[in-house]
Scaffold this motif. Structure first.
Motif, PDB file in Angstrom:
ATOM      1  N   GLY A  26       1.366  -1.225  -0.061  1.00  0.00           N
ATOM      2  CA  GLY A  26       0.230  -0.059   0.269  1.00  0.00           C
ATOM      3  C   GLY A  26       1.005   1.508   0.104  1.00  0.00           C
ATOM      4  O   GLY A  26       0.755   2.052  -0.923  1.00  0.00           O
ATOM      5  N   VAL A  27       1.896   1.158   1.009  1.00  0.00           N
ATOM      6  CA  VAL A  27       2.915   2.192   0.769  1.00  0.00           C
ATOM      7  C   VAL A  27       3.621   2.108  -0.609  1.00  0.00           C
ATOM      8  O   VAL A  27       3.310   3.599  -0.873  1.00  0.00           O
ATOM      9  N   VAL A  28       4.124   1.350  -0.794  1.00  0.00           N
ATOM     10  CA  VAL A  28       5.122   1.607  -2.447  1.00  0.00           C
ATOM     11  C   VAL A  28       3.712   1.911  -3.039  1.00  0.00           C
ATOM     12  O   VAL A  28       4.264   2.750  -4.328  1.00  0.00           O
ATOM     13  N   ASN A  29       2.424   0.941  -3.273  1.00  0.00           N
ATOM     14  CA  ASN A  29       2.053   1.601  -4.220  1.00  0.00           C
ATOM     15  C   ASN A  29       1.025   3.343  -4.140  1.00  0.00           C
ATOM     16  O   ASN A  29       1.514   4.173  -5.076  1.00  0.00           O
ATOM     17  N   ASN A  30       1.146   3.780  -3.024  1.00  0.00           N
ATOM     18  CA  ASN A  30       0.957   4.781  -2.883  1.00  0.00           C
ATOM     19  C   ASN A  30       1.489   6.121  -3.219  1.00  0.00           C
ATOM     20  O   ASN A  30       1.146   6.922  -4.368  1.00  0.00           O
ATOM     21  N   ARG A  31       2.889   5.664  -2.921  1.00  0.00           N
ATOM     22  CA  ARG A  31       4.394   6.590  -3.048  1.00  0.00           C
ATOM     23  C   ARG A  31       4.311   7.285  -4.337  1.00  0.00           C
ATOM     24  O   ARG A  31       5.034   8.011  -5.007  1.00  0.00           O
ATOM     25  N   MET A  32       4.319   5.279  -5.342  1.00  0.00           N
ATOM     26  CA  MET A  32       4.844   5.602  -6.758  1.00  0.00           C
ATOM     27  C   MET A  32       3.931   6.453  -7.516  1.00  0.00           C
ATOM     28  O   MET A  32       3.975   6.964  -8.637  1.00  0.00           O
ATOM     29  N   SER A  33       2.360   5.855  -7.054  1.00  0.00           N
ATOM     30  CA  SER A  33       1.489   6.580  -8.008  1.00  0.00           C
ATOM     31  C   SER A  33       1.413   8.345  -7.776  1.00  0.00           C
ATOM     32  O   SER A  33       1.454   8.537  -8.894  1.00  0.00           O
ATOM     33  N   ALA A  34       1.967   9.197  -6.815  1.00  0.00           N
ATOM     34  CA  ALA A  34       2.115  10.335  -6.432  1.00  0.00           C
ATOM     35  C   ALA A  34       2.960  10.921  -7.278  1.00  0.00           C
ATOM     36  O   ALA A  34       2.757  12.212  -8.558  1.00  0.00           O
ATOM     37  N   THR A  35       4.702  10.005  -7.458  1.00  0.00           N
ATOM     38  CA  THR A  35       5.925  10.062  -7.767  1.00  0.00           C
ATOM     39  C   THR A  35       5.810  10.917  -9.907  1.00  0.00           C
ATOM     40  O   THR A  35       5.512  11.082 -10.418  1.00  0.00           O
ATOM     41  N   LEU A  36       4.417   9.089  -9.982  1.00  0.00           N
ATOM     42  CA  LEU A  36       4.416   9.360 -11.665  1.00  0.00           C
ATOM     43  C   LEU A  36       3.153  10.169 -11.959  1.00  0.00           C
ATOM     44  O   LEU A  36       3.107  10.818 -13.051  1.00  0.00           O
TER      45      LEU A  36
ATOM     46  N   TYR B  28       9.129  -4.815  -4.950  1.00  0.00           N
ATOM     47  CA  TYR B  28       7.655  -3.957  -4.858  1.00  0.00           C
ATOM     48  C   TYR B  28       9.015  -3.252  -3.968  1.00  0.00           C
ATOM     49  O   TYR B  28       9.518  -1.503  -4.792  1.00  0.00           O
ATOM     50  N   GLN B  29      10.540  -3.368  -3.546  1.00  0.00           N
ATOM     51  CA  GLN B  29      10.688  -2.623  -2.222  1.00  0.00           C
ATOM     52  C   GLN B  29      11.860  -1.919  -3.377  1.00  0.00           C
ATOM     53  O   GLN B  29      12.196  -0.848  -2.844  1.00  0.00           O
ATOM     54  N   GLU B  30      12.037  -3.010  -4.558  1.00  0.00           N
ATOM     55  CA  GLU B  30      13.698  -2.254  -5.123  1.00  0.00           C
ATOM     56  C   GLU B  30      12.632  -1.429  -6.228  1.00  0.00           C
ATOM     57  O   GLU B  30      13.269  -0.711  -6.196  1.00  0.00           O
ATOM     58  N   VAL B  31      11.224  -1.966  -6.477  1.00  0.00           N
ATOM     59  CA  VAL B  31      10.631  -0.800  -7.453  1.00  0.00           C
ATOM     60  C   VAL B  31      10.563   0.649  -7.062  1.00  0.00           C
ATOM     61  O   VAL B  31      11.108   2.232  -7.457  1.00  0.00           O
ATOM     62  N   TYR B  32      10.239   0.761  -5.601  1.00  0.00           N
ATOM     63  CA  TYR B  32       9.548   1.652  -4.660  1.00  0.00           C
ATOM     64  C   TYR B  32      11.347   2.605  -4.394  1.00  0.00           C
ATOM     65  O   TYR B  32      11.915   3.593  -4.905  1.00  0.00           O
ATOM     66  N   ARG B  33      13.012   1.754  -4.751  1.00  0.00           N
ATOM     67  CA  ARG B  33      14.465   2.465  -4.256  1.00  0.00           C
ATOM     68  C   ARG B  33      14.490   3.373  -5.418  1.00  0.00           C
ATOM     69  O   ARG B  33      14.724   3.822  -5.290  1.00  0.00           O
ATOM     70  N   ARG B  34      14.399   2.729  -6.381  1.00  0.00           N
ATOM     71  CA  ARG B  34      14.414   3.239  -7.835  1.00  0.00           C
ATOM     72  C   ARG B  34      13.216   4.159  -8.378  1.00  0.00           C
ATOM     73  O   ARG B  34      14.009   4.718  -9.240  1.00  0.00           O
ATOM     74  N   LEU B  35      12.432   4.694  -7.757  1.00  0.00           N
ATOM     75  CA  LEU B  35      11.486   5.637  -7.733  1.00  0.00           C
ATOM     76  C   LEU B  35      11.334   6.890  -7.167  1.00  0.00           C
ATOM     77  O   LEU B  35      10.568   7.621  -8.077  1.00  0.00           O
ATOM     78  N   VAL B  36      11.552   6.609  -6.187  1.00  0.00           N
ATOM     79  CA  VAL B  36      10.809   7.426  -4.770  1.00  0.00           C
ATOM     80  C   VAL B  36      11.877   7.522  -3.850  1.00  0.00           C
ATOM     81  O   VAL B  36      11.864   8.331  -4.055  1.00  0.00           O
ATOM     82  N   GLY B  37      12.813   6.793  -3.161  1.00  0.00           N
ATOM     83  CA  GLY B  37      13.809   7.041  -2.342  1.00  0.00           C
ATOM     84  C   GLY B  37      13.797   5.555  -1.609  1.00  0.00           C
ATOM     85  O   GLY B  37      14.043   4.151  -2.142  1.00  0.00           O
ATOM     86  N   GLU B  38      14.770   5.810  -1.084  1.00  0.00           N
ATOM     87  CA  GLU B  38      14.682   4.288   0.125  1.00  0.00           C
ATOM     88  C   GLU B  38      13.948   4.109   0.497  1.00  0.00           C
ATOM     89  O   GLU B  38      12.816   3.982   0.645  1.00  0.00           O
TER      90      GLU B  38
ATOM     91  N   TYR C 102      -4.796  13.191  -9.060  1.00  0.00           N
ATOM     92  CA  TYR C 102      -4.259  13.676  -7.828  1.00  0.00           C
ATOM     93  C   TYR C 102      -4.140  15.161  -7.068  1.00  0.00           C
ATOM     94  O   TYR C 102      -3.998  15.516  -8.106  1.00  0.00           O
ATOM     95  N   ILE C 103      -4.496  14.675  -6.314  1.00  0.00           N
ATOM     96  CA  ILE C 103      -3.873  16.357  -5.707  1.00  0.00           C
ATOM     97  C   ILE C 103      -2.572  16.731  -5.302  1.00  0.00           C
ATOM     98  O   ILE C 103      -1.921  17.466  -4.895  1.00  0.00           O
TER      99      ILE C 103
END
Ligand code: TMP
Length: 249
Positions: free
Chosen positions: A56-66, A235-245, A79-80
């Motif tokens: 849930g955290v990964v999908n929320n943060r990655m969606s926001a970034t994209l 999922y964590q690897e995708v998060y790291r590459r797109l959002v951060g740690e 997205y607001i």
């Protein structure tokens, strides 16, 4: 629950909808909703059920970034802003009951339907339409079916297809720079105030196929669908590459 914001004082209201991976809540502003991202995962129209810890955290943060990236490129999105690790504030949309899929590389149902080997490159990206219907199992449809079922007007459909290709043109190089091949992905669009169209839903490893550029390792929900193991790590690897740690989940 009261939320402080410089412009609006938002109050979370009733649950409007609970899906397989998200919950949508009304707010005190009738044009805004809160999307809450769960760790629940399903596949094959919910025949397979499970949990992907931290998803849930990964999908929320990655969606926001994209979504932010797409907005900069001129794609209107629902997205607001981000409210928390699992919640985003969005425009309230009337979702069009079409799942729009864009494909750059043969995989999944396209490999099954055509007999082409998974991994075969597609020279010109393909757009496909599916009817968003759990009871029917999201069957593939064409533009004539869209018209027959009055799912979208011809003008809306043309806009959706054009936007889908634009989104692909923005996301594909953005992801490749982070060593992720955007194999295919699913989009949902909806009508906001004044029937203006926006991109809705989410853009995440649940809704995209993402392969490591060098190794072609699958870094998306196919690890869950196909019991490949290492689901959370992907999922964590995708998060790291797109959002951060990593989220520490
Ligand atoms: P497919 O190859 O199974 O048709 O999937 C195409 C893309 O759509 C893939 O990136 C995964 C995504 N997808 C969803 O987001 N939801 C779904 O229910 C399905 C079946 C696929």
């Amino acid at each position: 629950m009261k939320r402080q914001d410089p412009s609006v004082s938002l109050e979370q209201r009733d649950k409007l909808y609970e899906g397989k991976a998200k919950i949508v809540y009304a707010t005190s502003d009738r044009n805004m909703v809160i999307q809450y991202f769960k760790d629940d995962a399903t596949a094959f129209n919910a025949l397979k059920k499970g949990t992907i810890v931290g998803k849930g955290v990964v999908n929320n943060r990655m969606s926001a970034t994209l979504f932010s990236r797409l907005a900069k490129a001129g794609v209107p999105t629902h997205y607001i802003r981000t409210l928390s690790d699992r919640e985003m504030l969005c425009r309230r949309l009337d979702i069009i009951k079409i799942e729009t899929i864009v494909r750059n590389v043969v995989a999944g149902s396209l490999a099954k339907r055509t007999g082409l080997e998974e991994g075969t490159p597609i020279r010109q990206p393909i757009v496909e339409l599916y009817l968003k219907s759990d009871p029917l199992g999201d069957p593939m449809i064409n533009e004539d079916h869209v018209r027959m079922l009055s799912l979208a007007t011809p003008v809306e459909l043309a806009w959706m297809k054009r936007m889908a290709l634009k989104i692909n043109a923005v996301l594909r190089p953005h992801l490749l720079k982070r060593d992720l091949v955007l194999v295919d992905f699913k989009l949902e669009f909806g009508r906001g105030a004044g029937r203006k169209l926006y991109l809705g839903d989410e853009i995440s490893p649940d809704t995209c196929r993402l392969w490591d550029r060098a190794t072609r390792e699958k870094l998306d929900k196919d690890r869950f669908r196909r019991d490949l193991g290492g689901v959370e790590d992907a999922y964590q690897e995708v998060y790291r590459r797109l959002v951060g740690e990593p989220t520490g989940a």
